[in-house]
Design an enzyme around this catalytic site. Structure first.
Site, PDB file in Angstrom:
ATOM      1  CE1 TYR A 102      -3.447  -2.616   5.738  1.00 17.09           C
ATOM      2  CE2 TYR A 102      -3.248  -0.279   5.241  1.00 17.09           C
ATOM      3  CZ  TYR A 102      -3.341  -1.598   4.809  1.00 17.09           C
ATOM      4  OH  TYR A 102      -3.326  -1.883   3.457  1.00 17.09           O
ATOM      5  CD  GLU A 162      -3.452   3.591   4.499  1.00 18.67           C
ATOM      6  OE1 GLU A 162      -3.231   3.469   5.711  1.00 18.67           O
ATOM      7  OE2 GLU A 162      -4.588   3.652   4.014  1.00 18.67           O
ATOM      8  CG  ASN A 205      -7.359  -1.141  -5.057  1.00 16.51           C
ATOM      9  OD1 ASN A 205      -7.295  -2.117  -5.780  1.00 16.51           O
ATOM     10  ND2 ASN A 205      -6.289  -0.421  -4.785  1.00 16.51           N
ATOM     11  N   PRO A 222     -20.992   9.029   7.584  1.00 16.66           N
ATOM     12  CG  PRO A 222     -19.956   7.176   8.559  1.00 16.66           C
ATOM     13  CD  PRO A 222     -20.951   7.565   7.521  1.00 16.66           C
ATOM     14  CE  LYS A 281      -0.124  -4.560   3.010  1.00 20.50           C
ATOM     15  NZ  LYS A 281      -0.488  -5.890   2.468  1.00 20.50           N
ATOM     16  CB  THR A 310      -0.901  -0.014   1.263  1.00 20.90           C
ATOM     17  OG1 THR A 310      -1.507   1.256   1.411  1.00 20.90           O
ATOM     18  CG2 THR A 310      -0.115  -0.314   2.532  1.00 20.90           C
TER      19      THR A 310
HETATM   20  P1  NAD Z   1      -9.806  -7.366   2.269  1.00 22.41           P
HETATM   21  O1  NAD Z   1      -9.801  -7.018   3.719  1.00 22.41           O
HETATM   22  O2  NAD Z   1     -11.030  -7.111   1.462  1.00 22.41           O
HETATM   23  O3  NAD Z   1      -9.439  -8.903   2.080  1.00 22.41           O
HETATM   24  C1  NAD Z   1      -8.411  -9.532   2.784  1.00 22.41           C
HETATM   25  C2  NAD Z   1      -8.540 -11.034   2.567  1.00 22.41           C
HETATM   26  O4  NAD Z   1      -7.447 -11.683   3.246  1.00 22.41           O
HETATM   27  C3  NAD Z   1      -9.827 -11.637   3.114  1.00 22.41           C
HETATM   28  O5  NAD Z   1     -10.383 -12.538   2.192  1.00 22.41           O
HETATM   29  C4  NAD Z   1      -9.372 -12.359   4.367  1.00 22.41           C
HETATM   30  O6  NAD Z   1     -10.182 -13.478   4.707  1.00 22.41           O
HETATM   31  C5  NAD Z   1      -7.967 -12.781   3.988  1.00 22.41           C
HETATM   32  N1  NAD Z   1      -7.087 -13.004   5.137  1.00 22.41           N
HETATM   33  C6  NAD Z   1      -6.927 -12.202   6.227  1.00 22.41           C
HETATM   34  N2  NAD Z   1      -6.069 -12.753   7.081  1.00 22.41           N
HETATM   35  C7  NAD Z   1      -5.646 -13.913   6.535  1.00 22.41           C
HETATM   36  C8  NAD Z   1      -4.737 -14.923   6.938  1.00 22.41           C
HETATM   37  N3  NAD Z   1      -4.094 -14.856   8.103  1.00 22.41           N
HETATM   38  N4  NAD Z   1      -4.534 -15.979   6.124  1.00 22.41           N
HETATM   39  C9  NAD Z   1      -5.206 -16.078   4.937  1.00 22.41           C
HETATM   40  N5  NAD Z   1      -6.084 -15.166   4.521  1.00 22.41           N
HETATM   41  C10 NAD Z   1      -6.298 -14.083   5.301  1.00 22.41           C
HETATM   42  O7  NAD Z   1      -8.555  -6.597   1.662  1.00 22.41           O
HETATM   43  P2  NAD Z   1      -8.369  -5.923   0.230  1.00 22.41           P
HETATM   44  O8  NAD Z   1      -8.915  -4.560   0.282  1.00 22.41           O
HETATM   45  O9  NAD Z   1      -8.802  -6.864  -0.810  1.00 22.41           O
HETATM   46  O10 NAD Z   1      -6.774  -5.794   0.210  1.00 22.41           O
HETATM   47  C11 NAD Z   1      -5.967  -6.829  -0.312  1.00 22.41           C
HETATM   48  C12 NAD Z   1      -4.507  -6.443  -0.170  1.00 22.41           C
HETATM   49  O11 NAD Z   1      -4.264  -5.220  -0.844  1.00 22.41           O
HETATM   50  C13 NAD Z   1      -4.057  -6.231   1.277  1.00 22.41           C
HETATM   51  O12 NAD Z   1      -2.762  -6.740   1.407  1.00 22.41           O
HETATM   52  C14 NAD Z   1      -4.061  -4.721   1.437  1.00 22.41           C
HETATM   53  O13 NAD Z   1      -3.110  -4.311   2.401  1.00 22.41           O
HETATM   54  C15 NAD Z   1      -3.667  -4.291   0.050  1.00 22.41           C
HETATM   55  N6  NAD Z   1      -4.151  -2.962  -0.344  1.00 22.41           N
HETATM   56  C16 NAD Z   1      -5.481  -2.684  -0.316  1.00 22.41           C
HETATM   57  C17 NAD Z   1      -5.935  -1.441  -0.745  1.00 22.41           C
HETATM   58  C18 NAD Z   1      -7.398  -1.064  -0.753  1.00 22.41           C
HETATM   59  O14 NAD Z   1      -7.719   0.093  -1.039  1.00 22.41           O
HETATM   60  N7  NAD Z   1      -8.317  -1.980  -0.484  1.00 22.41           N
HETATM   61  C19 NAD Z   1      -5.001  -0.473  -1.190  1.00 22.41           C
HETATM   62  C20 NAD Z   1      -3.648  -0.795  -1.141  1.00 22.41           C
HETATM   63  C21 NAD Z   1      -3.224  -2.043  -0.755  1.00 22.41           C
HETATM   64  O1  DAU Z   2      -4.125   3.971   0.480  1.00 20.01           O
HETATM   65  C1  DAU Z   2      -4.315   2.596   0.420  1.00 20.01           C
HETATM   66  C2  DAU Z   2      -5.156   2.138   1.580  1.00 20.01           C
HETATM   67  O2  DAU Z   2      -6.464   2.599   1.338  1.00 20.01           O
HETATM   68  C3  DAU Z   2      -5.149   0.641   1.798  1.00 20.01           C
HETATM   69  O3  DAU Z   2      -3.857   0.234   2.115  1.00 20.01           O
HETATM   70  C4  DAU Z   2      -6.117   0.232   2.896  1.00 20.01           C
HETATM   71  O4  DAU Z   2      -6.190  -1.175   2.960  1.00 20.01           O
HETATM   72  C5  DAU Z   2      -7.483   0.794   2.581  1.00 20.01           C
HETATM   73  O5  DAU Z   2      -8.345   0.535   3.654  1.00 20.01           O
HETATM   74  C6  DAU Z   2      -7.412   2.294   2.324  1.00 20.01           C
HETATM   75  O6  DAU Z   2      -7.116   3.021   3.536  1.00 20.01           O
HETATM   76  P1  DAU Z   2      -7.843   4.392   3.926  1.00 20.01           P
HETATM   77  O7  DAU Z   2      -7.793   4.541   5.377  1.00 20.01           O
HETATM   78  O8  DAU Z   2      -7.373   5.515   3.082  1.00 20.01           O
HETATM   79  O9  DAU Z   2      -9.332   4.010   3.411  1.00 20.01           O
HETATM   80  P2  DAU Z   2     -10.779   4.234   4.061  1.00 20.01           P
HETATM   81  O10 DAU Z   2     -11.766   3.825   3.020  1.00 20.01           O
HETATM   82  O11 DAU Z   2     -10.888   3.660   5.409  1.00 20.01           O
HETATM   83  O12 DAU Z   2     -10.834   5.813   4.215  1.00 20.01           O
HETATM   84  C7  DAU Z   2     -10.701   6.689   3.086  1.00 20.01           C
HETATM   85  C8  DAU Z   2     -10.771   8.117   3.599  1.00 20.01           C
HETATM   86  O13 DAU Z   2     -12.110   8.359   4.065  1.00 20.01           O
HETATM   87  C9  DAU Z   2      -9.877   8.398   4.778  1.00 20.01           C
HETATM   88  O14 DAU Z   2      -9.428   9.740   4.720  1.00 20.01           O
HETATM   89  C10 DAU Z   2     -10.788   8.235   5.990  1.00 20.01           C
HETATM   90  C11 DAU Z   2     -12.117   8.718   5.453  1.00 20.01           C
HETATM   91  N1  DAU Z   2     -13.324   8.102   6.046  1.00 20.01           N
HETATM   92  C12 DAU Z   2     -13.389   6.737   6.075  1.00 20.01           C
HETATM   93  C13 DAU Z   2     -14.469   6.089   6.626  1.00 20.01           C
HETATM   94  C14 DAU Z   2     -14.534   4.584   6.670  1.00 20.01           C
HETATM   95  C15 DAU Z   2     -14.360   8.875   6.531  1.00 20.01           C
HETATM   96  O15 DAU Z   2     -14.319  10.118   6.479  1.00 20.01           O
HETATM   97  N2  DAU Z   2     -15.439   8.237   7.067  1.00 20.01           N
HETATM   98  C16 DAU Z   2     -15.525   6.882   7.147  1.00 20.01           C
HETATM   99  O16 DAU Z   2     -16.552   6.382   7.684  1.00 20.01           O
END
Ligand code: NAD
Ligand code: DAU
Length: 337
Positions: free
Chosen positions: A150, A125, A180, A205, A154, A123
């Protein structure tokens, strides 16, 4: 080719598996997932009967289970993680266990079974926060400076992955991508939470002043980027992946969603800010563009409209996800709103 996709029942992992079965139909895919609250096999209903696809329930921090699953695999794509910042603030321990210890267990097994490529999904982050007025963006040379449990976990996993390349010669790649969004995203994250709350007639929120900036990447654009890295990326290299947004803040994102859904701003509720909230993320993705020819296919507005439509048309999916456990988490995080 045989791929082991960890965390394939989550948001990005399930989109990646669907993408891969369509674009590389001859490859075999093993989905290794613990099925935490975020893992949902319903995300892969249309894939489960594909003879090239197998699901294995397992935890990446369990060495025996991991070794069994890795034997015979060519490529590991590691999505498995605890992924939500707010939950890491409520309870950091599972983040250390899965994101750091789990990754190290996978790396050991990858070495033992001579995996051809270990693709680690990370990420932006890990780089910490930019200032609102900054014109600079994160790139592959930006120093790590994580601020939440978090992002710290990572960052720890990224350091371990890189250390296995330098110390043992394990063929690795790391991608650091931005936020994403798209189908099958768990509605704890901003965009699906806002869309589904509006569709349910609930409040939206907003943390703090709502002027936090994220760089939004459509999930399928992300999957194409990972594909290119696996096929053509230079071993040992890191790639930053971002979207087509110009410094858009959370309030503007929410207002776009309200506008598309024909609702007014009275549903916006300002709530207590997230502790240690990073002000701004922004990604310079010129390396992957120049080296591998990647860029996002559509603008943020186009992908957002498509995503909103998906949530409108798939209400059964997210209504089942917003179950008792979800409501318990929601109350803990947001109180009575
Ligand atoms: P998610 O939370 O939707 O899914 C995570 C998955 O991992 C789930 O299916 C969960 O069951 C599985 N998991 C958790 N712990 C586990 C373990 N110990 N063993 C096996 N499986 C396990 O997450 P996501 O949003 O799909 O993110 C996927 C990856 O991408 C993560 O590594 C996250 O850090 C990274 N990432 C996500 C975003 C984002 O915006 N969602 C952005 C940047 C990076
Ligand atoms: O940048 C990549 C990261 O993006 C990933 O590594 C993380 O897995 C993913 O969760 C995401 O992190 P963020 O903290 O940026 O995403 P989130 O959707 O939680 O929040 C996006 C922005 O919105 C952040 O500034 C916090 C704000 N927010 C979020 C929630 C859930 C709100 O204002 N209200 C909310 O209820």
């Amino acid at each position: 080719m045989k791929l082991l996709v960890t965390g394939g029942a989550g948001f990005i992992g399930s989109n990646f598996i669907r993408y891969w079965t369509v674009n590389h139909p001859d490859d075999e895919i093993f989905n290794f997932d613990k099925l935490t609250y975020a893992g949902n096999l319903e995300n892969l209903k249309d894939v489960e009967k594909n003879p090239k696809y197998t699901f294995i329930k397992g935890d990446i921090s369990n060495p025996d289970k991991v070794k069994k699953a890795i034997d015979g695999v060519d490529v590991i794509v590691n999505f498995a993680a605890e992924s939500h910042v707010d939950r890491s603030i409520l309870e950091p321990a599972p983040f250390v266990m899965t994101n750091i210890v789990g990754t190290q267990v996978l790396l050991d097994a990858a070495l033992k079974f001579k995996i051809k490529r270990f693709m680690h999904i990370s990420t932006d982050e890990v780089f910490g926060s930019l200032k609102l007025k900054d014109k600079s963006k994160f790139n592959e040379r930006t120093n790590y400076n994580p601020t939440s449990p978090y992002s710290a976990s990572k960052a720890g996993s990224d350091h371990l992955v890189r250390s296995y390349y330098f110390t043992y010669g394990l063929p690795i790649n790391i991608s650091n991508c931005s936020n994403n969004f798209g189908p099958y995203q768990f509605p704890e994250k901003l965009i699906p939470l806002v869309i589904t709350n509006i569709l349910e007639g609930k409040k939206v929120p907003v943390y703090g002043d709502g002027l936090y900036v994220r760089d939004w990447l459509y999930v399928e654009d992300h999957c194409r980027a990972i594909d290119l890295i696996i096929k053509k990326g230079k071993i040992g290299e890191t790639y930053c992946i971002g979207g087509l947004t110009e410094d858009i803040n959370n309030l503007s994102v929410i207002k776009k969603i309200l506008n598309i859904l024909g609702k007014d701003e009275s549903v916006i509720e300002y709530v207590k800010d997230r502790p240690g909230h990073d002000r701004k993320y922004s990604i310079d993705w010129s390396k992957i563009k120049n080296e591998l020819g990647w860029s996002p296919l559509h603008s943020f507005d186009e992908w957002l409209a498509y995503t909103i439509n998906w949530y409108k048309e798939n209400q059964d999916w997210w209504k089942r996800v917003k179950n008792k456990e979800y409501i318990k988490y929601y109350k803990k995080q947001y109180g009575s709103i």
